[in-house]
Design an enzyme around this catalytic site. Structure first.
Site, short mmCIF file in Angstrom:
data_model
loop_
_atom_site.label_atom_id
_atom_site.label_comp_id
_atom_site.label_asym_id
_atom_site.label_seq_id
_atom_site.Cartn_x
_atom_site.Cartn_y
_atom_site.Cartn_z
N GLY A 79 5.79 -26.30 10.48
CA GLY A 79 6.37 -25.42 11.47
C GLY A 79 5.59 -25.49 12.77
N CYS A 80 6.22 -25.02 13.83
CA CYS A 80 5.60 -25.10 15.16
C CYS A 80 4.39 -24.16 15.25
CB CYS A 80 6.62 -24.79 16.24
SG CYS A 80 7.58 -23.28 15.98
N TYR A 81 4.56 -22.90 14.86
CA TYR A 81 3.42 -21.98 14.91
C TYR A 81 2.29 -22.45 14.00
CZ TYR A 81 6.18 -18.38 17.41
OH TYR A 81 6.90 -17.68 18.34
N THR B 264 1.45 -25.48 13.19
CA THR B 264 0.74 -26.60 13.82
C THR B 264 -0.27 -26.07 14.85
OG1 THR B 264 2.60 -28.09 13.47
CG2 THR B 264 1.06 -28.68 15.23
N ALA B 265 0.19 -25.15 15.68
CA ALA B 265 -0.68 -24.61 16.73
C ALA B 265 -1.82 -23.77 16.16
CB ALA B 265 0.13 -23.78 17.72
#
Lengths: 345, 345, 345, 345
Positions: free
Chosen positions: B148-150, B152-153
């Site tokens: 997921g994007c969150y 990864t960050a």
């Protein structure tokens, strides 16, 4: 107190409610919805938390007849017609923010809106609610066709010039740009944030429904046929219309006459500001306000005249003008609840 | 040439197509849709005019088996599971951009996604596609759960510190902010331009689905349980995630060790930049790029450590990372078609 | 009529002028500037065209003493001190929108603002202008330190909880996000449209000047030392602050007590709305309004409490609060000219 | 490898550097600055972190002569003239992104730019760098006047029609809208985020410097005098120009001929897309790309023709076109490093 109803719960309804918070003579007694029946108004518009206790109801004329002295209608085209018929028959003043009573010619209505007008006999008595042009008629009206946003921005700069024959009736170009609230609150892919943000486009090229409305009123002002083209565009901003209007100055007309005619026409209008030489408006200057700003470019070396007008499409272009009309209808000071300047920055 | 298919036609599909224009070893042979079957890809994504001649097809595994060596899946949760089963059985490599294979524990999947996992036996072999952590496993995978994007960050700044016990496993706060493309292309009132523009909000407070995914990977990194809270917010911008991460530095750890550990962990990573002292990233710096920027605040006077990471949610947070994974799977240079810097301003 | 002066012509001055249009008991008699001396106010703020006829003057206390009963000061730090001294000596009430009188400890002022305070003897009598906390003192004040925008958004949700010991005094995280008007109107590369638009960043990480101001007031509320960290971020929007506040709930405190304490504290406050369970605010809901919206997340399964507050940084975070203070000082209804709801959409 | 220098460190320089990352035959050996001498390029443009190791130098022609085969100049008007003289004398190819060599008539240059041209003898040999019109001349040029952004968007749709006499040479209206990067990176109050965001305005009404440049090239295309008016507007977005062009179709010309002429003119152009009937471009479709999209409205019932073109002002409108010109100058494939589609959403 005048008891007010609202039919519809889109952005123009929210704007009416926002403005009426400051009106000492009005009480909102009714609001109807299609999708949000039974919800509290501050669940649908949380910015109104603490301001209204209304519950959204189904649209029922009998309820309105019992509860309201005046009704604002903000519905898709076609839907206002039967309601306005019933409500006016019961003596309730109607201000229709939709398009159903704006065009005098039902054939043009049918061509642009794709359906036959079901009460064409009502069109002659509908008053086009642009106070700067039709103030006296508005005061006597039983139902008012509140102007479209683009027409408001387009007619106000041009009408005084056409009336005095200071610009040609042929070859007018209106290149208009609007914020996205003009598209309403319905969920469409094209209006998603990511489809609009940081981008710009034209739409309705050659075919937009506000074109015949603008043309009708420009013809009335000129007293003859007017040939114009109108192209709307979508700006990544919430509110505001800027209309850039190109007209030709006849050879016998001096550039000063253009400015003079507009300054004279609007000298006593509470909501129209003709800006000084060299100043052209920005939409944010009238953000959330009922004002219209007009800038003028007319140069001795060029037969072109450029007029640039700015309004807030939800305020002077819709709900603010509707409230201005209601003020006129009920004999209140025309500017009641409409005296706020633009919210900037 | 590796023949590539895409299942789904939302924003992540568009991003995959954008990136693959620059990939010399891939050919897109198939793309499927639910709503746009039969339309040209450049009618759905006009920015691709002149780049692809594809027609959107129905989702049919037999077509993919005939046409593709690898398939990207970008579907609502639950929908990828049967497709990945069939496709991997036929020897086709799958990269799932959805959530169906990310969580190792099917009970947690069921709790957060509201449906039972229909192929829990496949979860152990799914490789979590974060190359900076699982590069060697990815090369051997038959199906990859793209992060997921969150997550990864959030994981990239924390994992090296947790692994080396340089921050406490308790009391971590991840306050993350995302652009609106993270919400996808489906038409919802809440994602209309006028609902988002010039505004800011939190959402999924205390309950967002990326929380267990982040927790799982932080626990793996720490080798023990990690207690954290995660709050996502919506920024009026199209792309980008900024995660502001608060952790506690144990008393025996020097602030320099924090920076040292991150610089060492990412010294040879092509897509992770640890920014100099005092520099904190802006999402626009990685706009449209596969890079991750990490800024560090650690001060001798405070036990707090603040880590700030920026990615593009559609690129490193979704399609760019998916392509990075495909490059690893097929033995291409890992950075192929991913070498563009952020598009700024 | 109370005669009002304004020192400074930045965004907070424009907001004061916008709000005072609706105030029936005030007359703006004076406004001063550094860069725009001699210009009309509507040349500097064209949204005020038709509302004020003021000309910007140099900053001269003798002029103010002759023309004003009260003065708002909106100046860079350090600059207000001599003016407030002279004006209060002449009996003029001062409301300072800057930071010069907010911090009780001149050593902390010097540390964070980089200059020695030139009138530390005045600090004890300065009243911190947060009406929800210091209403009675404000009514008697001769000069008021109007709170910072971030402190207003941070203190209001936390103070009632700290006062009742419902959250720990240690480990508080305030992750705040602001619109760009907070940075003022001065021309800096970092605040250009193209540097901000479609992007997001943190700034002042670990060092922002509002941190000691928040800490001071949280300590006063708790009656003991409070340990917290504050990180501000910049959102690509004009107005609004959203503060996401993380605190720990002591084991003996029930989640319901959190909500109960806030609802009780603000039950009779005209400008503070505690939102229903599950509702978290969006900054646009208070756009241009003096209201504060507070959402609460407290769950039996977690020791965390998340408080989310939204204000308009220019209104409740600066000029609206300043006008609220002036209303209190002069015995007007506290809400005069501040009753407008948020301008949305 | 061709060694490339850049003079200037504004947005067009950043865009050149972004694009050249993908160019296999170029090496950037030099970049100069006025304000940032001695700083690393990734301190000035952090999006380039990890891509370039350059240090910004003072502007010195001797350094360029030693280090470069070609130089891009991105300077305020007037400043390029002496540099292009010296550099071309030393055999270095120059591509000037400024206005100094675009206008053939030095009197018009002086009128619009307010200074006398110091090397008018160089104007006849300067090649106007619009490859779709002057491709063969560009290949042989020693110095190139890279077109302005508005002219690129205006000339490409009109030139083929004027050349074939399919639209009148009189009464052309070009109403153009630009993103804010067109204003450059210098810190001006008018370009602050809060002055632009959520607002829209016209500027340079009747007087913009790109008007004579457009007029010159339209006259060359028509082979006779062309009378037109051009009004630029500022859109709250970073990149993109949309030009809405109104022309009159002579009575003998059929609407189909308009479309036919444009499709034929651009059938083999790699960067120009004539969109299908009824499709009008959005600036985001060419965001960060070197493409031009053109939509056409021509209707048998109206003598009006509306042409709508979209470009990215920094790419096809500046740096992308400059790189296209460099590709032509040095015999590379014209599209090298320019093949990316628009970054959308």
């Amino acid at each position: 107190m005048v008891r007010v109803g609202i039919v519809g719960d889109g952005y123009t309804a929210a704007e009416l409610l926002r403005l009426m918070v400051l009106h000492p003579e009005l009480q909102v007694t009714y609001i109807s919805s299609h999708h949000n029946i039974g919800r509290r108004i501050d669940a649908v518009f949380p910015q109104l938390t603490g301001f209204y206790d209304l519950i959204l109801e189904p649209t029922e004329t009998q309820r309105m007849i019992g509860l309201c002295d005046a009704v604002f209608l903000a519905l898709p085209h076609g839907a206002s017609i039967p309601l306005v018929q019933e409500l006016t028959a019961a003596g309730i003043r109607c201000i229709d923010l939709g398009a159903d009573f704006r065009l005098k010619d039902p054939a043009i209505y049918e061509k642009y809106y794709g359906l036959a007008h079901t009460a064409p006999h009502m069109l002659p008595d509908a008053v086009y609610g642009l106070p700067e042009v039709y103030r006296e008629k508005i005061k006597q009206a039983s139902y008012i066709a509140n102007p479209g946003c683009y027409p408001t921005a387009s007619i106000l700069p041009l009408a005084p010039l056409l009336k005095k024959h200071l610009v040609d009736t042929q070859g007018i170009v209106i290149d208009a740009k609007s914020g996205v609230t003009g598209a309403g609150r319905s969920a469409k892919e094209a209006n998603l944030f990511c489809e609009i943000n940081d981008s710009f486009k034209a739409y309705g090229v050659g075919t937009h429904r506000h074109m015949p409305e603008i043309a009708q009123e420009l013809c009335f002002a000129a007293g003859e046929n007017v040939q114009m083209i109108f192209t709307p565009h979508l700006v990544p901003m919430n509110r505001g219309i800027l209309a850039t209007i190109y007209a030709m100055r006849p050879s016998g007309v001096h550039p000063e006459e253009i400015r003079g005619a507009l300054e004279e026409a609007y000298a006593n209008e509470p909501f129209v500001q003709v800006l000084p030489e060299g100043v052209f408006p920005q939409t944010k200057w009238v953000y959330g306000s009922n004002h219209v700003h007009i800038g003028i470019w007319a140069d001795p070396d060029s037969p072109r005249v450029i007029l640039i007008s700015a309004i807030d499409n939800l305020t002077k272009g819709a709900s603010g003008q509707a409230l201005q009309n209601l003020n006129l209808l009920f004999g209140f000071d025309e500017t009641t609840a409409l005296t706020a300047p633009g919210l900037t920055p």
